[in-house]
Write an enzyme that holds these catalytic residues in place. Structure first.
Site, short mmCIF file in Angstrom:
data_model
loop_
_atom_site.label_atom_id
_atom_site.label_comp_id
_atom_site.label_asym_id
_atom_site.label_seq_id
_atom_site.Cartn_x
_atom_site.Cartn_y
_atom_site.Cartn_z
N SER A 143 -14.14 23.25 -11.20
CA SER A 143 -14.90 22.27 -10.43
C SER A 143 -14.29 20.88 -10.47
O SER A 143 -14.61 20.04 -9.62
CB SER A 143 -16.35 22.21 -10.92
OG SER A 143 -16.42 21.64 -12.21
N LYS A 179 -18.37 16.79 -14.83
CA LYS A 179 -18.33 16.22 -13.47
C LYS A 179 -18.07 14.72 -13.56
O LYS A 179 -18.12 14.13 -14.63
CB LYS A 179 -19.68 16.43 -12.74
CG LYS A 179 -20.07 17.87 -12.50
CD LYS A 179 -19.28 18.52 -11.40
CE LYS A 179 -19.74 19.92 -11.11
NZ LYS A 179 -19.39 20.91 -12.10
#
Length: 193
Positions: free
Chosen positions: A109, A146
């Protein structure tokens, strides 16, 4: 540990539950989080961005030679063979030993930020997260890696650095807990065979 409250419900936003039933928020001792997460992994497969978390042991010392000149991407100078001093990697990479952990990455990600599966991240829990920091966050009882995005209205969301992965926007009942700030990415520069 920083907490950000967010408001506003948007259809399709937020993390999807990995369970086919309602979930409950439970307070547990911070020292037991990993143990409980491991138990839950055994009982139901999960998709998590963090494969494992290891506490740093920075008590060892290894002094590595440090070249006195910076290295260019062009042709090296013969003068660059001169070694001026040594560097202790613990002192170089760790600012707060008691709050520093190594996290092993389990997803792609954050590929656009140069973070790949099995890379190890040095995470400092004593640093206050700022806009655009890469963070390890706890969302819906799962760890994720993230980029933290802070809006002018004090709301926040988590940005994936790979278009194949969704950003994480929060509904009114969700809470973002910043577990730590990524300070360094450790990766093997050699191609895997």
């Amino acid at each position: 540990m920083s907490e950000f409250k967010n408001g506003g419900v948007r259809a399709g936003a937020g993390r999807k539950s990995l369970y086919d039933e309602e979930t409950k928020v439970v307070r547990i001792p911070a020292s037991r989080v990993i143990e409980i997460k491991n138990y839950l992994k055994k009982s139901k497969p999960q998709f998590n961005d963090v494969a494992s978390i290891k506490m740093m042991n920075a008590t060892t010392q290894m002094h590595i030679p440090l070249a006195s000149e910076k290295v260019s991407a062009g042709f090296p100078s013969p003068a660059q063979d001169y070694i001026d001093k040594t560097l202790d990697m613990n002192e170089h990479l760790i600012k707060n030993e008691s709050a520093t952990f190594v996290v092993k990455v389990a997803s792609l990600s954050m590929l656009g930020a140069g973070i790949e599966v099995d890379d190890e991240l040095i995470v400092d829990r004593s640093i206050e997260a700022k806009h655009e920091d890469i963070v390890v966050a706890l969302v819906d009882d799962e760890f994720t890696v993230k980029r933290l995005m802070l809006n002018d209205d004090h709301s926040s969301w988590l940005k994936a650095e790979n278009p194949d992965y969704d950003d994480i926007h929060f509904s009114g009942d969700q809470e973002l807990v910043i577990w730590g700030v990524v300070t360094f990415i450790l990766k093997n520069a050699r191609k895997r065979k």
